[in-house]
Design an enzyme around this catalytic site. Sequence first.
Site, PDB file in Angstrom:
ATOM      1  N   TYR A 126       0.803  -1.226   0.000  1.00  0.00           N
ATOM      2  CA  TYR A 126       0.000   0.000   0.000  1.00  0.00           C
ATOM      3  C   TYR A 126       0.837   1.277   0.000  1.00  0.00           C
ATOM      4  CZ  TYR A 126      -4.277  -2.733   0.774  1.00  0.00           C
ATOM      5  OH  TYR A 126      -5.330  -3.596   0.638  1.00  0.00           O
ATOM      6  N   ASP A 150      -3.940 -17.400   4.485  1.00  0.00           N
ATOM      7  CA  ASP A 150      -5.069 -18.177   3.937  1.00  0.00           C
ATOM      8  C   ASP A 150      -5.743 -18.994   5.035  1.00  0.00           C
ATOM      9  OD1 ASP A 150      -2.625 -19.471   4.002  1.00  0.00           O
ATOM     10  OD2 ASP A 150      -2.918 -20.603   2.155  1.00  0.00           O
ATOM     11  N   LYS A 206       2.617 -14.819   5.326  1.00  0.00           N
ATOM     12  CA  LYS A 206       2.698 -15.893   4.330  1.00  0.00           C
ATOM     13  C   LYS A 206       4.181 -16.107   4.044  1.00  0.00           C
ATOM     14  CE  LYS A 206       0.574 -18.608   1.306  1.00  0.00           C
ATOM     15  NZ  LYS A 206      -0.207 -19.795   1.684  1.00  0.00           N
ATOM     16  N   ASP A 240     -12.251  -6.657   6.897  1.00  0.00           N
ATOM     17  CA  ASP A 240     -13.580  -6.624   6.276  1.00  0.00           C
ATOM     18  C   ASP A 240     -14.272  -7.971   6.482  1.00  0.00           C
ATOM     19  OD1 ASP A 240     -13.191  -4.038   5.385  1.00  0.00           O
ATOM     20  OD2 ASP A 240     -14.008  -4.447   3.389  1.00  0.00           O
ATOM     21  N   ASP A 273      -6.137  -5.285   5.955  1.00  0.00           N
ATOM     22  CA  ASP A 273      -7.257  -4.622   5.281  1.00  0.00           C
ATOM     23  C   ASP A 273      -8.310  -5.661   4.897  1.00  0.00           C
ATOM     24  OD1 ASP A 273      -8.726  -2.680   4.012  1.00  0.00           O
ATOM     25  OD2 ASP A 273      -7.527  -2.692   2.182  1.00  0.00           O
TER      26      ASP A 273
END
Length: 338
Positions: A125, A203, A170, A231, A227
């Site tokens: 980002y 994941d 990850k 959500d 982020d």
Amino acid sequence: MRKYSIALMKGDGIGPEVSQAALAVLDAISEKFSLDFEIVDAPAGDIMLKKRGEALPKDTISAVRDSDACLKGPVGESAMDVIVKLRQMFDLYANIRPAKSYPTIKALRPDVDLVIVRENTEDLYRGIEADMGDSAIAVRVISRRASERIAEYAFKLAASRRKNVVAVHKANVMRKTCGLFAKVSREVSQRHRGIAFREMYVDACAMNLIRNPQDFDVILTMNMFGDILSDEAAQVVGGLGLAPSANIGDKKALFEPVHGAAPDIAGKGIANPIATILSVKMMLEWLAFSKKDVNCAKAAESVERAIVSGLKKGIKTPELGGKSSTEEVGRLIAKLIF
Ligand code: ATP
């Protein structure tokens, strides 16, 4: 009576409506807890872009700089020019996003109470991207300094909760960037022996947030994963209308609902203001901590109590199955403050 100056950025779309409802609650708090809030208008977003040609004008930045805390509504198309700039300008490195089940709200489980602690300043980002012929590339920046301070924040937060941190990454695929974040998280965990620590691939975390959301206490992660996971977590406990957030730095903090400007329902008086009211609760908690003000701590507790008793009385906007308007939810929750 202690006085706090609050920079209020009402934002676009449903922003002004939900901000107004939150102000009604802040007024009630002011009266019940002897706290004086001076609300300073700090306009930003699409509306300012149209009026003045810039989404984040200089006087708005000064208003935020001079305030004790900033309450921000959602911003529309120019969101990136507002929130990303403010995060960088004031080094608001910790993005805190709680997800909690509330009574009468349809959630995957009734006992979810977790917080996502998301690094807010780097990762993909940063926006370092380039075209390369027929391809496009992005640079992912993960630093030891940013990883260390966000990990410290997560462990300190966990100490005041159920004392459990999960670092999400990850590192089996992104060995350098996620690898550094994982390594630093592990190092910081060594300094907080009283806090349980484990690691999880992103994941697996996305899956476990659906399968066993009640098992999470504090999720520590990087910017983009945080982020996306936040959500998801918001949906697990009933949707964006109930999801607050905080952007915290060492000296400054900004509080805002997770949802966007929701142009589809703007102006209809049906937007849920609870995410913004819960952001007010987070602001009071931060003022309590940073200004050492017990009244703010008590006021923060009262906000959650009022929301819970309001929900039990059926005070809900349509997306939660209720019939109340945005204004009614604000006014009735304000009445329940004690
Ligand atoms: P952004 O890209 O800025 O996140 P978006 O349009 O993708 O914006 P939101 O604005 O967050 O996403 O909203 C998605 C949908 O969720 C909206 O269209 C709206 O129907 C619903 N929604 C969001 N916030 C609220 C709210 N406070 N109350 C009721 N419904 C909401």
